[in-house]
Design a protein around this motif. Structure first.
Motif, PDB file in Angstrom:
ATOM      1  N   VAL A  33      32.276  79.146  43.050  1.00 20.47           N
ATOM      2  CA  VAL A  33      30.975  78.488  43.020  1.00 20.47           C
ATOM      3  C   VAL A  33      31.210  76.999  42.840  1.00 20.47           C
ATOM      4  O   VAL A  33      31.917  76.577  41.911  1.00 20.47           O
ATOM      5  CB  VAL A  33      30.088  79.024  41.877  1.00 20.47           C
ATOM      6  N   VAL A  34      30.634  76.193  43.722  1.00 18.74           N
ATOM      7  CA  VAL A  34      30.729  74.738  43.607  1.00 18.74           C
ATOM      8  C   VAL A  34      29.616  74.249  42.686  1.00 18.74           C
ATOM      9  O   VAL A  34      28.453  74.636  42.842  1.00 18.74           O
ATOM     10  CB  VAL A  34      30.603  74.068  44.985  1.00 18.74           C
ATOM     11  N   VAL A  35      29.962  73.388  41.732  1.00 20.32           N
ATOM     12  CA  VAL A  35      28.972  72.826  40.810  1.00 20.32           C
ATOM     13  C   VAL A  35      29.252  71.346  40.619  1.00 20.32           C
ATOM     14  O   VAL A  35      30.309  70.834  40.997  1.00 20.32           O
ATOM     15  CB  VAL A  35      28.991  73.539  39.435  1.00 20.32           C
TER      16      VAL A  35
ATOM     17  N   LEU B  61      32.819  66.575  41.333  1.00 26.40           N
ATOM     18  CA  LEU B  61      32.874  67.853  42.030  1.00 26.40           C
ATOM     19  C   LEU B  61      33.719  68.828  41.212  1.00 26.40           C
ATOM     20  O   LEU B  61      34.815  68.496  40.770  1.00 26.40           O
ATOM     21  CB  LEU B  61      33.495  67.653  43.414  1.00 26.40           C
ATOM     22  N   ALA B  62      33.193  70.035  41.015  1.00 30.42           N
ATOM     23  CA  ALA B  62      33.907  71.037  40.222  1.00 30.42           C
ATOM     24  C   ALA B  62      33.696  72.411  40.852  1.00 30.42           C
ATOM     25  O   ALA B  62      32.737  72.631  41.596  1.00 30.42           O
ATOM     26  CB  ALA B  62      33.415  71.042  38.771  1.00 30.42           C
ATOM     27  N   VAL B  63      34.607  73.330  40.538  1.00 29.54           N
ATOM     28  CA  VAL B  63      34.478  74.708  41.026  1.00 29.54           C
ATOM     29  C   VAL B  63      34.745  75.679  39.881  1.00 29.54           C
ATOM     30  O   VAL B  63      35.650  75.481  39.064  1.00 29.54           O
ATOM     31  CB  VAL B  63      35.437  75.014  42.199  1.00 29.54           C
TER      32      VAL B  63
ATOM     33  N   VAL C 108      38.090  70.638  37.965  1.00 24.88           N
ATOM     34  CA  VAL C 108      37.313  69.423  38.228  1.00 24.88           C
ATOM     35  C   VAL C 108      38.148  68.471  39.074  1.00 24.88           C
ATOM     36  O   VAL C 108      39.338  68.272  38.802  1.00 24.88           O
ATOM     37  CB  VAL C 108      36.891  68.733  36.908  1.00 24.88           C
ATOM     38  N   LEU C 109      37.541  67.899  40.095  1.00 20.71           N
ATOM     39  CA  LEU C 109      38.219  66.929  40.955  1.00 20.71           C
ATOM     40  C   LEU C 109      38.117  65.556  40.305  1.00 20.71           C
ATOM     41  O   LEU C 109      37.064  64.913  40.335  1.00 20.71           O
ATOM     42  CB  LEU C 109      37.586  66.917  42.347  1.00 20.71           C
ATOM     43  N   SER C 110      39.221  65.102  39.699  1.00 21.76           N
ATOM     44  CA  SER C 110      39.212  63.892  38.887  1.00 21.76           C
ATOM     45  C   SER C 110      39.958  62.752  39.568  1.00 21.76           C
ATOM     46  O   SER C 110      40.837  62.973  40.406  1.00 21.76           O
ATOM     47  CB  SER C 110      39.851  64.162  37.517  1.00 21.76           C
ATOM     48  N   ASP C 111      39.602  61.536  39.178  1.00 25.86           N
ATOM     49  CA  ASP C 111      40.319  60.347  39.643  1.00 25.86           C
ATOM     50  C   ASP C 111      41.593  60.174  38.838  1.00 25.86           C
ATOM     51  O   ASP C 111      41.579  60.248  37.604  1.00 25.86           O
ATOM     52  CB  ASP C 111      39.443  59.097  39.490  1.00 25.86           C
ATOM     53  N   CYS C 112      42.702  59.916  39.530  1.00 23.91           N
ATOM     54  CA  CYS C 112      43.999  59.712  38.880  1.00 23.91           C
ATOM     55  C   CYS C 112      44.356  58.228  38.859  1.00 23.91           C
ATOM     56  O   CYS C 112      43.722  57.407  39.523  1.00 23.91           O
ATOM     57  CB  CYS C 112      45.082  60.518  39.607  1.00 23.91           C
TER      58      CYS C 112
END
Length: 389
Positions: free
Chosen positions: A269-271, A277-279, A300-304
């Motif tokens: 599930v995308v939330v 953006l997270a799943v 969670v799609l995070s900035d590195c």
């Protein structure tokens, strides 16, 4: 002479003597129901509360504390549908059954496509997602949208339709995206995409396409930081994993985002989580032998530091119950779960909130055990269903 003492009541004369900025500030903190009533006080107040700047200020002050909007339905009988507004979900909550627009004349009960800034987009069509209503439950206003451009025909029947509704901050516009999948002669699907603009009031077909992925599942697009996102099955170089198909509402272009490998063997599930953006990945109810997972994971799609975006694993819960299904987030930081098992002493309600940071679980005393439901964050607003440029 009146012997009673106390504060002098505020009259219209004394209120009108206040600076206009003060009046505007006071009104912008009031609930929508009061503001609708106050429109009849004076033409000036009616004009003020219809002003786009005032509407934006009121929305900004309401947004940090959203309510829950739930579409509840019985999956077996197809009866007992309803849309409920739940206020103060974690405190002394109240529930209100909302009356959907044109409810009596509809063939099927409306499906909620999305809820953004007090506007709720409803799909009122019996099939092919081809008829829509823009609705503001706070003001009780609604608008029947023009019919989409892309239709089904005997020679070219529609196979599936995917939807998304969100806010385009770049153009200050609310957009409804309709992705129509047709079955080609070689049995492979081909797509056409159209977008409805709240600002323009019309549909337009766009040439932009996405490649290397095939949309799957019945979940509508999730809004995350100006984009709509759907789970898809990867193709070609992404064939070993699931992906997210992301539509930038401002530039109206698609991109494909590979998901973590763990998503291959679980439901996804995308939330949206803290604006990112997270799943949520959870066990399949039915899975082939050797191709299943029994845990819950939250990524969670995070900035590195190197400027790249990478998936970070925030939560892993082993031996996770297959009766708990994530359906979204509330306040953009707590996961909403529905319980699909049999009622027992441990599970007296079917809605749970889960905080990924402290991993605290809270149970909401809302009885939906015998029903299926979808949840959305909802905030009251004065945003009109028609653009008032």
């Amino acid at each position: 002479m009146n012997s009673c003492s106390g504060r002098r009541p505020i009259t219209m004369a004394s209120l009108s003597s206040l600076p206009q900025t003060t009046i505007s500030d006071i009104l912008s903190r009031l609930p929508v129901k009061s503001l609708i009533r106050f429109k009849s006080v004076s033409k000036h107040w009616a004009d003020l509360t219809s002003n786009p700047v005032f509407i934006a200020t009121h929305l900004r002050r309401s947004s940090p504390d959203p309510n829950l909007l739930i579409r509840r339905y019985h999956s077996q009988s197809g009866s007992d549908h309803g849309i409920w507004l739940i206020t103060d979900p974690t405190l002394n909550f109240g529930t209100q059954l909302l009356r959907a627009p044109m409810e009596e004349s509809l063939v099927s009960f409306p499906k909620i496509v999305g809820s953004v800034d007090g506007l709720v987009c409803l799909d009122i069509s019996p099939c092919y997602a081809s008829d829509f209503v823009m609705w503001n439950p706070g003001t009780k206003h609604f608008k029947h949208l023009p019919l989409p451009l892309i239709t089904s025909s005997r020679d070219n029947p529609i196979w599936m339709v995917f939807l998304g509704f969100g806010f385009d901050s770049f153009n200050n516009d609310y957009k409804l995206v309709r992705i129509v999948s047709f079955r080609g002669n070689d049995e492979s699907p081909f797509l056409r995409v159209e977008v409805y603009s709240w600002r323009e009031g019309v549909w337009k077909e766009i040439e932009e396409r996405f490649e290397l992925a095939q949309l799957c599942g019945g979940k509508d697009g999730m809004v995350v930081d100006g984009s709509l996102n759907w789970v898809a099955i990867g193709l070609q170089r992404f064939s070993d994993r699931k992906v997210v198909v992301s539509f930038d509402m401002g530039r109206e272009v698609f991109k494909t985002v590979p998901l973590p490998p763990v998503t291959r063997s679980g439901n996804v599930v995308v939330v949206s989580y803290m604006g990112l953006l997270a799943v949520a990945v959870y066990p399949l109810i039915f899975a082939a032998s050797g191709n299943h997972m029994n845990r819950f994971e939250f990524w969670v799609l995070s900035d590195c530091e190197d400027g790249m975006k990478r998936w970070a694993n925030l939560v892993v819960v082993e031996n996770f119950s297959k009766s708990l299904v994530p359906v979204g987030t509330w306040r953009d930081r707590e996961l909403v779960f529905k319980y699909t098992g049999v009622r027992d002493r441990e599970h007296q309600s079917s809605i749970f909130l889960f905080d990924p940071v402290d991993q605290r679980t809270r149970r909401l005393a809302i009885d939906c055990v015998d029903f299926c439901f979808e949840s959305f964050s909802y905030v009251e607003s004065l945003v009109p269903v028609n653009c008032t440029r």
